[in-house]
Design a protein around this motif. Structure first.
Motif, short mmCIF file in Angstrom:
data_model
loop_
_atom_site.label_atom_id
_atom_site.label_comp_id
_atom_site.label_asym_id
_atom_site.label_seq_id
_atom_site.Cartn_x
_atom_site.Cartn_y
_atom_site.Cartn_z
N HIS A 1 0.80 -0.85 -0.18
CA HIS A 1 0.09 0.06 -0.54
C HIS A 1 1.04 1.34 -0.38
O HIS A 1 0.65 2.28 -0.89
CB HIS A 1 -0.99 -0.06 1.32
CG HIS A 1 -1.47 0.89 1.31
ND1 HIS A 1 -2.63 1.76 0.88
CD2 HIS A 1 -1.58 2.57 2.39
CE1 HIS A 1 -3.46 2.86 1.09
NE2 HIS A 1 -1.97 3.38 2.28
N ASN A 2 1.38 1.18 0.82
CA ASN A 2 3.15 2.40 0.82
C ASN A 2 3.41 2.92 -0.93
O ASN A 2 3.22 3.47 -0.97
CB ASN A 2 3.73 2.17 2.02
CG ASN A 2 2.85 2.30 3.59
OD1 ASN A 2 1.90 2.52 3.66
ND2 ASN A 2 4.15 1.79 4.49
N THR B 1 0.69 3.85 -2.84
CA THR B 1 0.67 5.11 -2.64
C THR B 1 1.60 6.36 -2.43
O THR B 1 0.67 7.13 -3.64
CB THR B 1 -0.09 5.06 -1.12
OG1 THR B 1 -0.81 4.22 -1.09
CG2 THR B 1 -0.55 7.11 -0.75
N TYR C 1 8.56 6.71 4.15
CA TYR C 1 6.75 6.22 4.11
C TYR C 1 7.01 5.20 3.59
O TYR C 1 5.63 4.37 3.77
CB TYR C 1 6.40 6.64 2.27
CG TYR C 1 7.52 6.65 1.60
CD1 TYR C 1 6.80 5.76 0.63
CD2 TYR C 1 8.23 6.93 0.99
CE1 TYR C 1 7.01 4.43 -0.34
CE2 TYR C 1 9.04 6.29 -0.15
CZ TYR C 1 8.31 5.69 -0.79
OH TYR C 1 9.24 4.68 -1.17
N HIS D 1 4.05 9.07 11.56
CA HIS D 1 2.18 8.64 11.31
C HIS D 1 1.14 9.65 11.91
O HIS D 1 0.55 9.84 11.89
CB HIS D 1 1.76 7.58 12.17
CG HIS D 1 0.46 6.84 12.76
ND1 HIS D 1 -0.12 7.13 11.94
CD2 HIS D 1 -0.40 7.17 13.21
CE1 HIS D 1 -1.28 5.75 11.49
NE2 HIS D 1 -1.61 6.30 13.10
N GLN E 1 -0.53 11.31 7.01
CA GLN E 1 -0.37 10.59 5.88
C GLN E 1 -1.06 9.29 5.50
O GLN E 1 -1.68 8.51 6.33
CB GLN E 1 1.65 10.47 5.70
CG GLN E 1 1.64 12.05 6.13
CD GLN E 1 3.29 11.88 6.06
OE1 GLN E 1 3.97 10.94 6.32
NE2 GLN E 1 3.67 13.23 5.01
N PRO E 2 -1.53 9.53 4.40
CA PRO E 2 -1.93 8.32 3.78
C PRO E 2 -1.04 6.74 3.76
O PRO E 2 -1.15 5.99 3.10
CB PRO E 2 -2.25 8.42 2.71
CG PRO E 2 -1.15 9.64 1.89
CD PRO E 2 -0.87 10.78 3.25
N GLN F 1 0.50 3.19 5.79
CA GLN F 1 0.60 2.40 7.30
C GLN F 1 1.89 2.43 7.50
O GLN F 1 2.76 2.03 7.56
CB GLN F 1 0.09 1.42 6.02
CG GLN F 1 -1.80 1.73 5.46
CD GLN F 1 -2.59 0.05 5.27
OE1 GLN F 1 -2.34 -1.09 5.25
NE2 GLN F 1 -3.20 0.22 4.42
#
Length: 335
Positions: free
Chosen positions: A20-21, A24, A217, A225, A229-230, A232
């Motif tokens: 995901h990171n 993204t 990131y 965190h 930010q988007p 995880q």
């Protein structure tokens, strides 16, 4: 192997969160807009995933990181974003066809690049953080000096590291703009194509640099965190409860397994009291309370120095260990 079979303390990375990171950030900064900083993870296996996502240039903090990326076949465009006074090891990489650029901020570091056989540099500019970098008004003179030494000046870099953890995004953007005004002015004096800056904390607000040196990131930590930010939390230090007393418990994760320079780590559902050499003491809110032998996931406040304390990253998916990645960019010596 199962996660509960790992010897603790152990670094674990959740595959889904990592994926995901990476995706993204790639959506936000595709291709050359991102020059991932490998000091955050020091792992060529993870760098290969960033490379596969289209990021073919990397930022490094040490000569060892540059060497490891080159050996892994990831040497398309490597920036050592740090001053060095002996560049001979880097020059040998250039001789073997790898593209290596060094940050310079003085006549001495320019001479070191030239003498070591590195042909390309960025002028490192101080944009407000009292660390490396020349005053913005000196950048043009240093660029002229580098060119007279036979070097190609690719542009400028500046790190607004003092702004990475500014909590309010509007204030972070405002202060970043001020820092980048200085870098752009220096860039106009220097010439070249590259304006390199930024990090995980400012990647979304720094619209002035044409490449961003974000690294944290990919794995995340509790300090970043807090910015909302988007990304995880993907990395944890896995530990086991080794002692239980009335009101608290102790896990086998201490100062030799994680860094406290950004504050105490966290454990979900618990209050961390303190860390010592081999222990984290915490008070759990869970009922029933933790028992000796229970696994706990400790979230580090700063991943970069935490990862550097370990030999291996365990890639996991729930209870399963999927792979073991060596932290093969640790240290400073050649291997």
């Amino acid at each position: 192997m199962l996660v509960d079979e790992l010897q603790t303390p152990a670094l674990v990375v959740e595959r889904a969160a990592l994926r995901h990171n990476l995706d993204t950030m790639t959506a936000a900064l595709p291709g050359a807009r991102l020059r991932p900083h490998v000091k955050a993870h020091k792992c060529t296996s993870l760098a290969r995933l960033q490379y596969a996502n289209g990021h073919r240039s990397f930022t490094c903090a040490t000569i060892r990181e540059v060497e490891a990326l080159a050996s892994a076949g990831l040497g398309d465009d490597l920036l050592l974003a740090n001053e060095v006074l002996d560049a001979r090891r880097l020059g040998r990489l250039v001789e073997h066809g790898h593209r290596v650029t060094i940050a310079v901020d003085s006549a001495e570091t320019i001479r070191a690049a030239s003498a070591g056989g590195v042909h390309e540099v960025l002028i490192d500019v101080n944009v407000g953080m009292p660390r490396c970098g020349c005053p913005p008004e000196e950048a043009g003179r240093l660029a002229d000096l580098a060119r007279r030494a036979g070097l190609t000046v690719r542009g400028v870099m500046g790190y607004e590291g003092h702004l990475m953890l500014v909590q309010q995004e509007d204030e972070r953007r405002k202060q970043t703009e001020h820092a980048m005004e200085q870098l752009l002015a220096a860039g106009a004096d220097v010439g070249g194509d590259i304006i390199s800056a930024g990090g995980t904390g400012t990647y979304a607000v720094n619209t002035w640099a044409n490449e961003i040196q974000a690294g944290s990131y990919a794995l995340m930590d509790t300090a970043y965190h807090k910015l909302g930010q988007p990304f995880q939390q993907a990395l944890f230090v896995l530990g086991r409860v080794i002692s239980v007393s009335s009101g608290w418990a102790v896990a086998d994760v201490g100062l030799k397994a994680l860094s406290l320079d950004h504050g105490l780590p966290s454990i979900d559902g618990a209050e961390v009291w303190f860390c010592s050499d081999e222990h984290t003491t915490f008070k759990s809110d869970s009922m029933p309370p933790p028992a000796v032998g229970d696994l706990v996931r400790v979230r580090p406040a700063h991943i970069d120095p935490t990862v550097a304390l370990h030999d291996t990253i365990h890639l996991v998916d729930g209870p399963q260990v999927l792979d073991e990645w060596p932290v093969d960019m640790r240290g400073w010596r050649q291997r």
